[in-house]
Motif scaffolding. Structure first.
Motif, PDB file in Angstrom:
ATOM      1  N   LEU A  69       0.840  -1.202   0.000  1.00 36.12           N
ATOM      2  CA  LEU A  69       0.000   0.000   0.000  1.00 36.12           C
ATOM      3  C   LEU A  69       0.874   1.249   0.000  1.00 36.12           C
ATOM      4  N   PRO A  70       0.396   2.339  -0.589  1.00 35.69           N
ATOM      5  CA  PRO A  70      -0.929   2.555  -1.180  1.00 35.69           C
ATOM      6  C   PRO A  70      -1.069   2.146  -2.639  1.00 35.69           C
ATOM      7  N   CYS A  71      -0.042   1.520  -3.239  1.00 37.64           N
ATOM      8  CA  CYS A  71      -0.139   1.150  -4.648  1.00 37.64           C
ATOM      9  C   CYS A  71      -1.141   0.022  -4.885  1.00 37.64           C
ATOM     10  N   ASP A  72      -1.490  -0.715  -3.817  1.00 29.21           N
ATOM     11  CA  ASP A  72      -2.482  -1.790  -3.868  1.00 29.21           C
ATOM     12  C   ASP A  72      -2.077  -2.890  -4.837  1.00 29.21           C
ATOM     13  N   VAL A  73      -0.913  -3.457  -4.563  1.00 29.47           N
ATOM     14  CA  VAL A  73      -0.361  -4.541  -5.368  1.00 29.47           C
ATOM     15  C   VAL A  73      -0.087  -5.732  -4.459  1.00 29.47           C
ATOM     16  N   VAL A  74      -0.301  -6.926  -4.966  1.00 28.63           N
ATOM     17  CA  VAL A  74       0.033  -8.144  -4.228  1.00 28.63           C
ATOM     18  C   VAL A  74       1.448  -8.580  -4.613  1.00 28.63           C
ATOM     19  N   ALA A  75       2.301  -8.761  -3.621  1.00 25.14           N
ATOM     20  CA  ALA A  75       3.665  -9.252  -3.838  1.00 25.14           C
ATOM     21  C   ALA A  75       3.799 -10.644  -3.234  1.00 25.14           C
ATOM     22  N   ARG A  76       4.294 -11.560  -4.025  1.00 24.30           N
ATOM     23  CA  ARG A  76       4.558 -12.915  -3.526  1.00 24.30           C
ATOM     24  C   ARG A  76       6.075 -13.082  -3.465  1.00 24.30           C
ATOM     25  N   VAL A  77       6.578 -13.439  -2.289  1.00 19.71           N
ATOM     26  CA  VAL A  77       8.019 -13.443  -2.037  1.00 19.71           C
ATOM     27  C   VAL A  77       8.439 -14.835  -1.562  1.00 19.71           C
ATOM     28  N   ALA A  78       9.540 -15.324  -2.117  1.00 17.59           N
ATOM     29  CA  ALA A  78      10.070 -16.632  -1.721  1.00 17.59           C
ATOM     30  C   ALA A  78      11.588 -16.585  -1.747  1.00 17.59           C
ATOM     31  N   PRO A  79      12.236 -17.427  -0.938  1.00 19.92           N
ATOM     32  CA  PRO A  79      13.698 -17.524  -1.023  1.00 19.92           C
ATOM     33  C   PRO A  79      14.114 -17.941  -2.429  1.00 19.92           C
ATOM     34  N   ALA A  80      15.166 -17.335  -2.938  1.00 25.47           N
ATOM     35  CA  ALA A  80      15.591 -17.600  -4.310  1.00 25.47           C
ATOM     36  C   ALA A  80      15.947 -19.060  -4.540  1.00 25.47           C
ATOM     37  N   ALA A  81      16.402 -19.743  -3.490  1.00 26.03           N
ATOM     38  CA  ALA A  81      16.831 -21.127  -3.649  1.00 26.03           C
ATOM     39  C   ALA A  81      15.678 -22.112  -3.634  1.00 26.03           C
ATOM     40  N   ASP A  82      14.468 -21.670  -3.281  1.00 23.62           N
ATOM     41  CA  ASP A  82      13.342 -22.595  -3.129  1.00 23.62           C
ATOM     42  C   ASP A  82      12.077 -21.928  -3.644  1.00 23.62           C
ATOM     43  N   GLN A  83      11.951 -21.811  -4.968  1.00 22.57           N
ATOM     44  CA  GLN A  83      10.814 -21.078  -5.521  1.00 22.57           C
ATOM     45  C   GLN A  83      10.461 -21.601  -6.911  1.00 22.57           C
ATOM     46  N   VAL A  84       9.241 -21.295  -7.319  1.00 15.39           N
ATOM     47  CA  VAL A  84       8.758 -21.692  -8.643  1.00 15.39           C
ATOM     48  C   VAL A  84       8.140 -20.476  -9.328  1.00 15.39           C
ATOM     49  N   ALA A  85       8.704 -19.307  -9.067  1.00 14.09           N
ATOM     50  CA  ALA A  85       8.109 -18.060  -9.532  1.00 14.09           C
ATOM     51  C   ALA A  85       8.016 -17.994 -11.054  1.00 14.09           C
ATOM     52  N   HIS A  86       9.056 -18.439 -11.764  1.00 12.73           N
ATOM     53  CA  HIS A  86       9.009 -18.381 -13.222  1.00 12.73           C
ATOM     54  C   HIS A  86       7.883 -19.258 -13.756  1.00 12.73           C
ATOM     55  N   THR A  87       7.680 -20.412 -13.138  1.00  8.51           N
ATOM     56  CA  THR A  87       6.596 -21.294 -13.553  1.00  8.51           C
ATOM     57  C   THR A  87       5.246 -20.653 -13.283  1.00  8.51           C
ATOM     58  N   GLU A  88       5.090 -19.998 -12.127  1.00  8.70           N
ATOM     59  CA  GLU A  88       3.839 -19.321 -11.797  1.00  8.70           C
ATOM     60  C   GLU A  88       3.488 -18.281 -12.851  1.00  8.70           C
TER      61      GLU A  88
END
Length: 221
Positions: free
Chosen positions: A41-60
């Protein structure tokens, strides 16, 4: 997310948002599990954060884009920034559109069922390499078996979870049949019923857009 990493995780998300010209001085915790989901806030954006060594962000991100292109009811990436994985201080961050929570009175069971059906129809047409569910079960089993990594887990709970995971893996493996991507692997956000642009979460557990009760706040000092 481990308590020792909490402040660093929040700081990474807020820093990345600011670096792409989003106004942020507050973060509300929407979900805290193996990754942290924040409403900035106040930009009203959802951020999803994960450790770089244990994540699937590119797949998401790839799944979200593919499903959106096919007309599946999924939450959108934040349109004001480049749709990619951002990295900062050992964490990866993805930025998503925030949807106001919808109550059961606003979204009928039929709408939920329709959204779920359309989501699965879209996933059946995906041609994206995906980890098998047994990979995630194995990760969970390793956590349950490690007292060092899960020191707060009571012995009775550890035994229950271990037995359940073994049984789950065995029973599903015996069923055979055709396989498809499961929405438990797709963790980008809530599905959106056709009748409402508010969020209707069809994933197990709380979602970035639907779980605000008991949320914690952290402000930029």
């Amino acid at each position: 997310m481990q308590a020792s990493e909490f402040q660093r995780t929040v700081a990474a998300a807020m820093s990345i948002a600011a670096s792409v010209d989003l106004t942020v001085d507050d973060a509300v915790v929407l979900q805290d599990s193996n990754k942290l989901t924040l409403r900035l806030l106040p930009c009203d954006v959802v951020a999803r954060v994960a450790p770089a060594a244990d994540q699937v962000a590119h797949t998401e991100i790839e799944l979200a884009q593919r499903l959106a292109e096919s007309g599946s009811p999924v939450a959108a990436l934040e349109p004001r920034v480049e749709p990619r994985v951002y990295e900062r201080a050992g964490f990866v961050v993805t930025l998503w559109t925030y949807y106001k929570p919808a109550t059961s009175r606003e979204v009928s069971p039929a709408d939920y069922a329709d959204a779920l059906g359309r989501l699965h129809a879209g996933m059946r047409n995906l041609d994206v390499p995906m980890p098998h569910f047994t990979d995630r079960v194995e990760q969970a089993q390793q956590l349950v078996a490690s007292r060092d990594r899960t020191p707060a887990l009571a012995d009775a709970d550890r035994e229950l979870l271990g037995n359940t995971l073994r049984s789950l893996r065995r029973v599903i493996g015996r069923r055979g049949g055709a396989e498809q991507c499961s929405y438990t692997w797709f963790c980008a956000g809530p599905t959106l019923p056709r009748s409402s642009r508010r969020s209707a979460d069809l994933r197990p557990g709380p979602s970035p857009a639907t779980s605000t009760a008991g949320s914690a706040r952290t402000r930029r000092s």
